[in-house]
Design a protein around this motif. Structure first.
Motif, PDB file in Angstrom:
ATOM      1  N   LYS A   1      31.023  39.511  40.160  1.00  0.00           N
ATOM      2  CA  LYS A   1      31.420  38.112  40.356  1.00  0.00           C
ATOM      3  C   LYS A   1      32.448  37.710  39.320  1.00  0.00           C
ATOM      4  N   GLN A   2      33.541  37.098  39.767  1.00  0.00           N
ATOM      5  CA  GLN A   2      34.600  36.662  38.865  1.00  0.00           C
ATOM      6  C   GLN A   2      34.425  35.190  38.541  1.00  0.00           C
ATOM      7  N   ASN A   3      34.902  34.791  37.356  1.00  0.00           N
ATOM      8  CA  ASN A   3      34.727  33.410  36.928  1.00  0.00           C
ATOM      9  C   ASN A   3      35.869  32.528  37.399  1.00  0.00           C
ATOM     10  N   PHE A   4      36.112  32.482  38.715  1.00  0.00           N
ATOM     11  CA  PHE A   4      37.128  31.620  39.311  1.00  0.00           C
ATOM     12  C   PHE A   4      36.466  30.798  40.410  1.00  0.00           C
ATOM     13  N   THR A   5      36.846  29.566  40.585  1.00  0.00           N
ATOM     14  CA  THR A   5      36.359  28.771  41.705  1.00  0.00           C
ATOM     15  C   THR A   5      37.174  29.095  42.947  1.00  0.00           C
ATOM     16  N   VAL A   6      36.659  28.695  44.125  1.00  0.00           N
ATOM     17  CA  VAL A   6      37.357  28.982  45.366  1.00  0.00           C
ATOM     18  C   VAL A   6      38.682  28.249  45.415  1.00  0.00           C
ATOM     19  N   ARG A   7      38.698  27.012  44.928  1.00  0.00           N
ATOM     20  CA  ARG A   7      39.934  26.238  44.943  1.00  0.00           C
ATOM     21  C   ARG A   7      40.608  26.382  43.584  1.00  0.00           C
ATOM     22  N   GLN A   8      41.746  27.030  43.548  1.00  0.00           N
ATOM     23  CA  GLN A   8      42.402  27.343  42.276  1.00  0.00           C
ATOM     24  C   GLN A   8      43.918  27.287  42.444  1.00  0.00           C
ATOM     25  N   GLY A   9      44.445  26.136  42.884  1.00  0.00           N
ATOM     26  CA  GLY A   9      45.876  25.956  42.996  1.00  0.00           C
ATOM     27  C   GLY A   9      46.504  26.976  43.916  1.00  0.00           C
ATOM     28  N   ALA A  10      47.525  27.688  43.373  1.00  0.00           N
ATOM     29  CA  ALA A  10      48.242  28.678  44.177  1.00  0.00           C
ATOM     30  C   ALA A  10      47.349  29.840  44.585  1.00  0.00           C
TER      31      ALA A  10
ATOM     32  N   VAL B   1      42.262  33.184  47.665  1.00  0.00           N
ATOM     33  CA  VAL B   1      42.458  34.612  47.380  1.00  0.00           C
ATOM     34  C   VAL B   1      41.143  35.256  46.988  1.00  0.00           C
ATOM     35  N   GLU B   2      40.388  34.614  46.123  1.00  0.00           N
ATOM     36  CA  GLU B   2      39.110  35.194  45.726  1.00  0.00           C
ATOM     37  C   GLU B   2      38.156  35.244  46.921  1.00  0.00           C
TER      38      GLU B   2
ATOM     39  N   SER C   1      36.524  38.683  48.480  1.00  0.00           N
ATOM     40  CA  SER C   1      35.080  38.860  48.601  1.00  0.00           C
ATOM     41  C   SER C   1      34.675  39.155  50.042  1.00  0.00           C
ATOM     42  N   VAL C   2      35.276  38.428  50.998  1.00  0.00           N
ATOM     43  CA  VAL C   2      34.986  38.706  52.415  1.00  0.00           C
ATOM     44  C   VAL C   2      35.439  40.118  52.775  1.00  0.00           C
TER      45      VAL C   2
ATOM     46  N   PHE D   1      47.971  42.636  52.907  1.00  0.00           N
ATOM     47  CA  PHE D   1      47.751  41.596  51.887  1.00  0.00           C
ATOM     48  C   PHE D   1      46.719  42.078  50.863  1.00  0.00           C
ATOM     49  N   HIS D   2      45.668  42.705  51.335  1.00  0.00           N
ATOM     50  CA  HIS D   2      44.609  43.201  50.445  1.00  0.00           C
ATOM     51  C   HIS D   2      45.156  44.255  49.489  1.00  0.00           C
ATOM     52  N   LEU D   3      46.028  45.132  50.009  1.00  0.00           N
ATOM     53  CA  LEU D   3      46.597  46.196  49.183  1.00  0.00           C
ATOM     54  C   LEU D   3      47.317  45.636  47.964  1.00  0.00           C
ATOM     55  N   ARG D   4      48.031  44.526  48.124  1.00  0.00           N
ATOM     56  CA  ARG D   4      48.767  43.920  47.002  1.00  0.00           C
ATOM     57  C   ARG D   4      47.900  42.921  46.227  1.00  0.00           C
ATOM     58  N   ALA D   5      47.098  42.142  46.939  1.00  0.00           N
ATOM     59  CA  ALA D   5      46.387  41.041  46.300  1.00  0.00           C
ATOM     60  C   ALA D   5      45.262  41.515  45.385  1.00  0.00           C
TER      61      ALA D   5
END
Length: 321
Positions: free
Chosen positions: A2-11, A15-16, A20-21, A73-77
């Motif tokens: 689990k990463q310490n980022f919220t779902v809504r994070q500007g730009a 992505v998170e 995860s999906v 997208f997954h490959l780069r993101a």
């Protein structure tokens, strides 16, 4: 993980959630991992797809899989997001404990008499901090030049800086070698300097510093001349030790040579007091732990430094607030 980022994070919105999906092939499991509702995950992914302009998942009632656009997208993101998380962790780590590079700008003259003992004990106490010392006689803009703090005589510190005293006030002394004084005679008054070789300092603004004195309570500036102009006190002091002339320097850097008999103080009644040496830095706000630790270390040792300085001067002075 689990990463310490919220779902809504500007730009980075969505992505998170997307990653995860993609990992779990399930909106429900992604929601559980990130601690949000499945509907929030679905909304975040839809918003991301709208920004990207392509469907990233192929959804059925039984399964979730990546579309071709999703695969690309997954490959780069994924590696980019992981690198961003790692960068955040490094920055957070430096913000929570004393670590990293501590950059100080310091006059060369104070390094052996003041800074070396402080640095040695500080590095022992905080082994995860690297200390970089830039020796310079110039008045450096520490914020613009990327320094964490500086050390200077008090009169040269800008009013908007936070200052921590390192030494009590000390006299500026005029010294010469015994051989020079034997040849040229000992000056007894400020006016006698007109017939002496005076070793001078060029300031960072390119002007040549006059010599400062006091006559009773009256401050006096004397314009002197001589064979050498330098930009730092150690060079001036070394030239005085080589019989080139008289030098006016802070007493702490000359005291060992005076005690050894290599230099002799003259014009003692006219010696002015300098305000002392200070550590200075731009602001108390958003101070990194490495600087906070160094300041606390300096303060913890300043009592011993001040006592040593008073013994050197042979008198006790009240401490400033």
């Amino acid at each position: 993980m689990k990463q310490n980022f919220t779902v809504r994070q500007g730009a980075l919105d969505g992505v998170e959630a997307f990653l995860s999906v993609a990992q779990h092939r399930s909106f429900r499991k992604a929601a559980a991992e990130l601690g949000v509702t499945p509907s929030a995950i679905s909304q975040a992914v839809r918003a991301l797809e709208a920004r990207v302009g392509a469907a990233l998942f192929i959804r059925t009632t039984r399964s979730v899989s990546l579309s071709e656009a999703g695969e690309r997208f997954h490959l780069r993101a994924k590696p980019a997001f992981e690198e961003l998380v790692a960068a955040s962790e490094v920055a957070r780590d430096l913000g929570q404990r004393p670590a990293g590079l501590l950059r100080l700008t310091v006059p060369r003259a104070v390094i052996p008499i003041l800074l070396e003992p402080l640095i040695a004990s500080f590095c022992q106490a905080y082994p995860e901090v690297e200390v970089e010392i830039a020796a310079s006689a110039d008045l450096v803009d520490i914020a613009a030049e990327g320094f964490d703090a500086g050390i200077r005589l008090g009169q040269f510190i800008a009013a908007d800086m936070v200052a921590v005293r390192l030494t009590p006030p000390f006299p500026l002394v005029v010294v010469g070698s015994p051989e020079y004084l034997r040849r040229q005679g000992r000056p007894e008054h400020i006016d006698d300097l007109r017939r002496h070789a005076c070793l001078r300092m060029r300031r960072s603004d390119e002007s040549i510093a006059p010599w400062s004195f006091v006559d009773g309570n009256k401050p006096i500036e004397a314009i002197v001349s001589g064979p050498l102009i330098a930009r730092d006190f150690p060079t001036i002091l070394g030239a005085a030790g080589e019989d080139m002339g008289l030098a006016q320097v802070p007493k702490p850097i000359a005291v060992s040579l005076m005690k050894a008999g290599k230099l002799v103080q003259v014009l003692e009644p006219f010696a002015p007091m300098a305000p002392g040496v200070f550590l200075y830095y731009p602001s108390r706000h958003q101070m990194m732990p490495k600087l906070r630790a160094f300041i606390d270390h300096v303060k913890s040792r300043s009592g011993a430094i001040n006592k040593s300085q008073k013994r050197m001067d042979g008198e006790r002075r009240p401490e400033p607030n």
